[in-house]
Design an enzyme around this catalytic site. Structure first.
Site, PDB file in Angstrom:
ATOM      1  N   SER A  26      52.804  39.964 117.319  1.00  0.00           N
ATOM      2  CA  SER A  26      53.265  40.157 115.976  1.00  0.00           C
ATOM      3  C   SER A  26      54.085  41.332 115.439  1.00  0.00           C
ATOM      4  CB  SER A  26      52.044  40.351 115.133  1.00  0.00           C
ATOM      5  OG  SER A  26      51.208  41.374 115.706  1.00  0.00           O
ATOM      6  N   VAL A  28      58.173  42.285 115.064  1.00  0.00           N
ATOM      7  CA  VAL A  28      59.488  41.714 114.567  1.00  0.00           C
ATOM      8  C   VAL A  28      59.973  40.281 115.196  1.00  0.00           C
ATOM      9  CG1 VAL A  28      61.379  42.874 115.976  1.00  0.00           C
ATOM     10  CG2 VAL A  28      61.897  42.225 113.501  1.00  0.00           C
ATOM     11  N   ARG A  58      56.043  48.823 114.800  1.00  0.00           N
ATOM     12  CA  ARG A  58      55.918  49.596 113.751  1.00  0.00           C
ATOM     13  C   ARG A  58      56.206  51.142 114.295  1.00  0.00           C
ATOM     14  NH1 ARG A  58      50.498  52.216 112.933  1.00  0.00           N
ATOM     15  NH2 ARG A  58      48.939  51.772 114.517  1.00  0.00           N
ATOM     16  N   GLN A  61      61.029  54.179 115.318  1.00  0.00           N
ATOM     17  CA  GLN A  61      61.768  55.240 114.398  1.00  0.00           C
ATOM     18  C   GLN A  61      63.204  55.093 113.773  1.00  0.00           C
ATOM     19  OE1 GLN A  61      60.881  59.083 116.492  1.00  0.00           O
ATOM     20  NE2 GLN A  61      58.631  59.005 115.933  1.00  0.00           N
ATOM     21  N   GLY A  62      64.042  55.090 114.955  1.00  0.00           N
ATOM     22  CA  GLY A  62      65.236  55.122 114.357  1.00  0.00           C
ATOM     23  C   GLY A  62      65.982  54.048 113.615  1.00  0.00           C
ATOM     24  N   GLY A  63      65.740  52.946 113.607  1.00  0.00           N
ATOM     25  CA  GLY A  63      66.430  51.640 112.930  1.00  0.00           C
ATOM     26  C   GLY A  63      66.790  50.654 113.473  1.00  0.00           C
ATOM     27  N   GLU A 128      73.426  56.625 116.502  1.00  0.00           N
ATOM     28  CA  GLU A 128      72.555  57.047 117.452  1.00  0.00           C
ATOM     29  C   GLU A 128      73.426  56.879 118.927  1.00  0.00           C
ATOM     30  OE1 GLU A 128      68.983  54.274 117.327  1.00  0.00           O
ATOM     31  OE2 GLU A 128      68.101  55.553 115.706  1.00  0.00           O
ATOM     32  N   HIS A 248      63.289  57.023 127.484  1.00  0.00           N
ATOM     33  CA  HIS A 248      63.689  57.785 126.174  1.00  0.00           C
ATOM     34  C   HIS A 248      63.737  59.152 126.601  1.00  0.00           C
ATOM     35  CE1 HIS A 248      64.623  59.023 122.105  1.00  0.00           C
ATOM     36  NE2 HIS A 248      64.657  57.783 121.734  1.00  0.00           N
ATOM     37  N   ARG A 297      71.623  56.330 126.440  1.00  0.00           N
ATOM     38  CA  ARG A 297      70.208  57.121 126.570  1.00  0.00           C
ATOM     39  C   ARG A 297      70.104  57.224 128.256  1.00  0.00           C
ATOM     40  NH1 ARG A 297      66.111  53.563 122.883  1.00  0.00           N
ATOM     41  NH2 ARG A 297      67.030  54.799 120.950  1.00  0.00           N
ATOM     42  N   HIS A 358      60.173  54.066 127.923  1.00  0.00           N
ATOM     43  CA  HIS A 358      60.292  53.742 126.281  1.00  0.00           C
ATOM     44  C   HIS A 358      60.611  52.105 126.351  1.00  0.00           C
ATOM     45  CE1 HIS A 358      61.309  54.114 122.264  1.00  0.00           C
ATOM     46  NE2 HIS A 358      62.514  53.540 122.594  1.00  0.00           N
ATOM     47  N   ARG A 393      69.640  49.403 127.606  1.00  0.00           N
ATOM     48  CA  ARG A 393      69.690  48.700 126.061  1.00  0.00           C
ATOM     49  C   ARG A 393      70.526  49.980 125.319  1.00  0.00           C
ATOM     50  NH1 ARG A 393      66.000  49.825 121.474  1.00  0.00           N
ATOM     51  NH2 ARG A 393      64.968  51.649 122.726  1.00  0.00           N
ATOM     52  N   LEU A 399      65.295  46.005 117.981  1.00  0.00           N
ATOM     53  CA  LEU A 399      64.932  45.206 116.492  1.00  0.00           C
ATOM     54  C   LEU A 399      65.896  43.797 116.095  1.00  0.00           C
ATOM     55  CD1 LEU A 399      63.813  48.207 114.297  1.00  0.00           C
ATOM     56  CD2 LEU A 399      62.309  46.573 115.574  1.00  0.00           C
TER      57      LEU A 399
END
Length: 578
Positions: A26, A28, A58, A61-63, A128, A248, A297, A358, A393, A399
């Site tokens: 459940s 995105v 959820r 944080q970043g976007g 980022e 991360h 990263r 991460h 990534r 997302l």
């Protein structure tokens, strides 16, 4: 497709429901796929392990990254993604992501997601790591995932879409030809649907998220135990690139013995100008990469670990004291609260940080329409390997990948509805179940042997320890002392399986590439290793590993012609992004 006959030790289903599509997860990816399938008139059921809004989305944080700003283009986004992927991205998959991404984000806004805007009403964009442009849309300062989850959950409830919460998916159901016929699952506290049951459907979409819980310290929630990858392996599907686990770089350091989910300090903090420093206050990223703290990263994580090792320290620091209280409270309220709850005030103190597990760049191998190697089984989001991420990534592409490929899956299912035969009862003896207490041991083995720093020796030790855990469980099963079936035992069993696959791939890849760092093989070797490692579980429960040039594979059936661009009704604030 290889039918393994392997399944978890669980009671036979005591109830069943029918659907056209069952979506497992459940976040995105799962909710987008479910909404699009429902809009196409398909009877859709969403199965989720906890509550609808308890997945990894959820916690983002970043976007979400997309070429929405003035002067930015999908081609530039593609270039940054390919560079971060260290030679292993599937360019066709990346091109689908970056070209379809902007309109997918606009459709998300139409669904109800509210992103932060500038004083002029445009979407506020930040940078980022690995991005050469401001293209990260965010919400609530640093609560993007929570806002996206809220909007999608509300849309699902408004659509009266059937959902089953607190349900752990167990195994895939197939018909006599090996085609998907649904899933078995265990539900806790759902009244008439309590205990082990089945959702029978010709299409199953895995959107179960990641597997960060294979490590002691991770940003992933406790539900991220690799269930989707383990189910797919038992069903005979192939997985690819599982060795590429992104750590991360900046996770709040809570102590050397801290275990479980750790607070993330978003890359967007560095995007707004925070600096990485050592205990002496010396910036150590300047001069290491053209983007300094905003390097991809894997580069930042390696630099932090090297500095930690050089200085005999436990962590480094992220210094953003120059932001001031007003900026911290307006732009990063979630991170500010998390730090303060652990006794650190970023307004006046540098933040102690260290890398933690991460994101899994690999997963269940799919084509460009989300199809796996098992007919009728789809995968999207972190559980999938679409070829987008390659060896590492690019920040905030996850997302977007969930959005774009979930829409592609829904279109594919709606275009060619399937009609499998009745599910075939699996008469094979189930595999051994692990004692739930072994979960912590698996995590410690993986952290020590297959974490940020890897070598042939460390990976050999990890492989031996994991094999010993498996053999001990098998011996207990033979002696009729198998662990009692239940969620904790099933999760531990799934964790062991995905850990074995990860270590097998990491041992095989004798080079350093992206987020796979071999201390004994520090160089990247494109001649021998610009390849993907594909793993499957054989009927005798061993792992078969092979190399291939592509993470994705030819479609099960010929792909339809490329769809024309959909006209998008842009909200007023999406007209002139900066």
């Amino acid at each position: 497709m290889t039918r393994t006959g392997i399944r978890l030790n669980a009671p036979a289903p005591g109830w069943s429901i029918d659907a056209d599509v069952v979506v497992v997860g459940s976040g995105v990816a799962g909710l987008t796929a479910a909404l699009r399938c429902t809009a196409a008139g398909l009877r859709t059921v969403v199965v989720t392990k906890a509550r609808l809004d308890d997945g990894s989305t959820r916690w983002a944080q970043g976007g979400i990254a997309a070429a929405l700003g003035e002067g930015d283009t999908p081609e530039q986004h593609l270039d940054d993604t390919l560079v971060a992927g260290a030679g292993l991205c599937d360019e066709e998959a990346v091109r689908a992501l970056v070209t379809e991404g902007p309109d997918a984000v606009r459709r998300l806004i139409e669904t109800g997601a509210q992103f932060d805007t500038t004083a002029g009403g445009d979407i506020a964009l930040t940078r980022e790591g690995g991005h050469h442009r401001r293209r990260i849309a965010h919400a609530g300062g640093d609560a993007t995932g929570a806002e996206i989850s809220r909007a999608l959950v509300e849309a699902v409830r408004s659509a009266s879409l059937r959902t089953i919460e607190n349900a752990l998916v167990l195994d895939l159901l197939t018909d006599v030809d090996g085609r998907t016929a649904g899933v078995t699952l265990h539900v806790m506290g759902e009244g008439q649907h309590d205990g082990v049951g089945a959702v029978r459907a010709p299409a199953v979409v895995l959107a179960t998220g990641g597997m960060g819980q294979v490590f002691s310290a991770t940003t992933n929630p406790s539900v991220s135990t690799g269930d989707g990858v383990a189910l797919a392996l038992r069903a005979g599907a192939e997985v690819s690139d599982l060795e590429f686990v992104q750590f991360h770089p900046t996770v709040l350091f809570l102590g050397a013995d801290a275990e479980g989910q750790q607070p993330l300090v978003s890359e967007a903090v560095r995007g707004e100008g925070a600096h990485l420093v050592d205990a002496d206050g010396v910036r150590f990223m300047a001069g290491r990469h053209e983007l300094a703290e905003l390097a991809p990263r894997d580069i930042v994580a390696k630099a932090i670990m090297r500095r930690i090792r050089e200085q005999g320290a436990e962590h480094m620091y992220l210094d953003a004291r120059h932001f001031g209280a007003d900026m911290w409270e307006a732009r990063f309220p979630t991170i500010l609260a998390a730090c303060r709850s652990h006794g650190i005030d970023p307004v006046t103190q540098p933040i102690p940080v260290a890398p933690a597990a991460h994101y899994a760049s690999g997963g269940v191998r799919t084509d460009l329409h989300g199809r796996t190697t098992v007919p009728g089984l789809y995968a999207c989001g972190e559980v999938a390997c679409t070829g987008v991420h390659g060896a590492n990534r690019l920040a905030s592409n996850s997302l977007l990948e969930g959005l774009v490929f979930a829409e592609r899956i829904a279109e594919d299912i709606a275009a060619a509805p399937a009609s499998p035969g009745p599910a075939v009862q699996n008469e094979e003896a189930p595999g051994p179940l692990l004692d739930p207490a072994t979960r912590i041991e698996i995590q410690r083995v993986m952290t020590a042997g297959a974490g940020v720093l890897r070598s042939a020796e460390s990976l050999d030790h990890a492989a031996d320890a994991l094999e010993a855990l498996y053999r001990a469980a098998a011996l207990e099963a033979d002696g009729a002392k198998d662990a009692e079936p239940g969620v904790d035992a099933w999760e531990a069993t799934n964790l062991l399986l995905v850990s074995r696959v990860l270590v097998a791939a990491a041992r095989e890849r004798e080079e350093t590439r992206g987020c796979h760092w071999r201390e004994d093989r520090p160089d990247r070797d494109d001649d021998a290793w610009r390849k993907h490692l594909v793993v499957r579980l054989t009927p005798d429960r061993t792992l078969a590993v092979r190399r291939t040039d592509s993470a994705s594979f030819p479609p099960v059936r010929p792909a339809r012609p490329a769809r024309p661009a959909r006209p998008a009704r842009r909200p007023a604030h999406a007209q002139r992004e900066q």
